[in-house]
Design an enzyme around this catalytic site. Structure first.
Site, short mmCIF file in Angstrom:
data_model
loop_
_atom_site.label_atom_id
_atom_site.label_comp_id
_atom_site.label_asym_id
_atom_site.label_seq_id
_atom_site.Cartn_x
_atom_site.Cartn_y
_atom_site.Cartn_z
N ASP A 1 0.86 -1.18 0.00
CA ASP A 1 0.00 0.00 0.00
C ASP A 1 0.90 1.23 0.00
O ASP A 1 1.56 1.52 0.99
CB ASP A 1 -0.91 -0.02 1.23
CG ASP A 1 -1.94 1.10 1.21
OD1 ASP A 1 -1.72 2.10 0.50
OD2 ASP A 1 -2.97 0.98 1.90
N SER B 1 -0.38 13.17 -14.95
CA SER B 1 -1.67 13.35 -15.62
C SER B 1 -1.67 14.70 -16.32
O SER B 1 -0.98 15.64 -15.90
CB SER B 1 -2.80 13.31 -14.59
OG SER B 1 -4.03 13.73 -15.17
N TYR C 1 -6.85 15.59 -6.08
CA TYR C 1 -6.24 14.92 -7.24
C TYR C 1 -5.40 15.89 -8.08
O TYR C 1 -4.21 15.64 -8.32
CB TYR C 1 -7.32 14.26 -8.11
CG TYR C 1 -6.76 13.42 -9.22
CD1 TYR C 1 -6.33 12.12 -8.97
CD2 TYR C 1 -6.63 13.92 -10.52
CE1 TYR C 1 -5.79 11.34 -9.98
CE2 TYR C 1 -6.09 13.14 -11.53
CZ TYR C 1 -5.67 11.86 -11.27
OH TYR C 1 -5.12 11.09 -12.26
N LYS D 1 -1.23 16.16 -8.55
CA LYS D 1 -0.60 15.94 -9.85
C LYS D 1 0.28 17.12 -10.24
O LYS D 1 1.35 16.93 -10.84
CB LYS D 1 -1.68 15.69 -10.92
CG LYS D 1 -2.43 14.38 -10.72
CD LYS D 1 -1.47 13.18 -10.70
CE LYS D 1 -2.20 11.86 -10.55
NZ LYS D 1 -1.27 10.71 -10.57
#
Length: 255
Positions: free
Chosen positions: A67, A147, A163, A167
């Protein structure tokens, strides 16, 4: 410039997030290119499934439960790899986490989970990989799968929690590592790869819960294999060439 994967054949690559999507595609591609690959993911049964689909090349692949949001898992994984298989030459950070939540009134636990997976875990993996490479005098390569949302946030993209911020931060981490390694006269390379919409569990979930179909047409996305090809392109460059950043977009992506 002559492109070749020959110098990596028989050497170890570690791929995080290898249980599905881009990570699985990259792991499979590197095995096909002759590397020994260790796939890390929370869902070990999914990595085992990938291994079983590799046929005769299965012996080149190891699945390891890890993890990325837990530092001890990372430390244990890299120690196991070094002791049981050998030092790694390539690290591909592909593990990622997405939560459909806002920054203005979102849950703190969601924010922390995204940061711990997408940013902190990735950075710890980079640190441990570089340490091993230096200890073994390896001119290795660190590739961070980022991304397009780490370069630009379309105005219609909302409720993605941390998110996009993580990124953008991964882009900064990769560049900071590149400069640190240059100042240390290290031959280790770094590459930041920014795919647009790609057919992965995260993307398809975002389409379903976020209503972004007009931005990311589901049937015209990149495939994980496209991103895997970008990884091998960066790895194929000669020692004096470094692909600092590589951006891939679907032909029809509307931003």
């Amino acid at each position: 410039m002559v492109l070749s994967m020959k110098r990596w054949v028989g050497h170890i690559a570690v791929v995080t997030g290898a249980s599905s999507g881009i990570g699985a595609g990259i792991a499979k591609k590197l095995v096909e290119e002759g590397m020994i690959v260790v796939g890390l993911a929370r869902r070990k049964e999914r990595i085992d499934e990938l291994a079983n689909n590799l046929g005769e090349k299965k012996k080149q692949f190891y699945s390891l439960k890890c993890d990325i949001s837990h530092e001890q898992d990372i430390l244990d994984a890299f120690e196991w790899i070094t002791k049981k298989i050998g030092p790694l030459y390539v690290l591909v950070n592909s593990a990622g986490c997405f939560r459909n939540d806002s920054l203005t009134d979102g849950k703190t636990e969601n924010m922390k989970q995204v940061v711990d997976t997408n940013l902190i875990g990735l950075t710890i993996c980079c640190r441990e990989a570089i340490r091993i490479m230096k200890e073994n005098n390896i001119a290795g390569h660190i590739i961070n799968i980022n991304s397009i949302l780490g370069q630009h946030i379309p105005r219609d993209v909302i409720n993605v929690s941390m998110y996009c911020p993580t990124k953008f931060a991964v882009r900064a981490v990769t560049e900071t590592l590149r400069l640190e390694l240059i100042h240390q006269d290290s031959p280790i390379k770094t590459t930041n790869i920014c795919p647009g919409a790609t057919e992965t569990e995260i993307s398809l979930k975002a389409l379903k819960v976020g209503g972004y179909a007009h931005l990311f047409p589901e049937n015209k996305m990149l495939l994980p294999e496209d991103v895997a090809d970008a990884v091998t392109y960066a790895l194929s460059t000669p020692p004096q060439v470094q692909i600092k950043e590589l951006t891939l977009k679907p032909l029809t992506e509307k931003f």
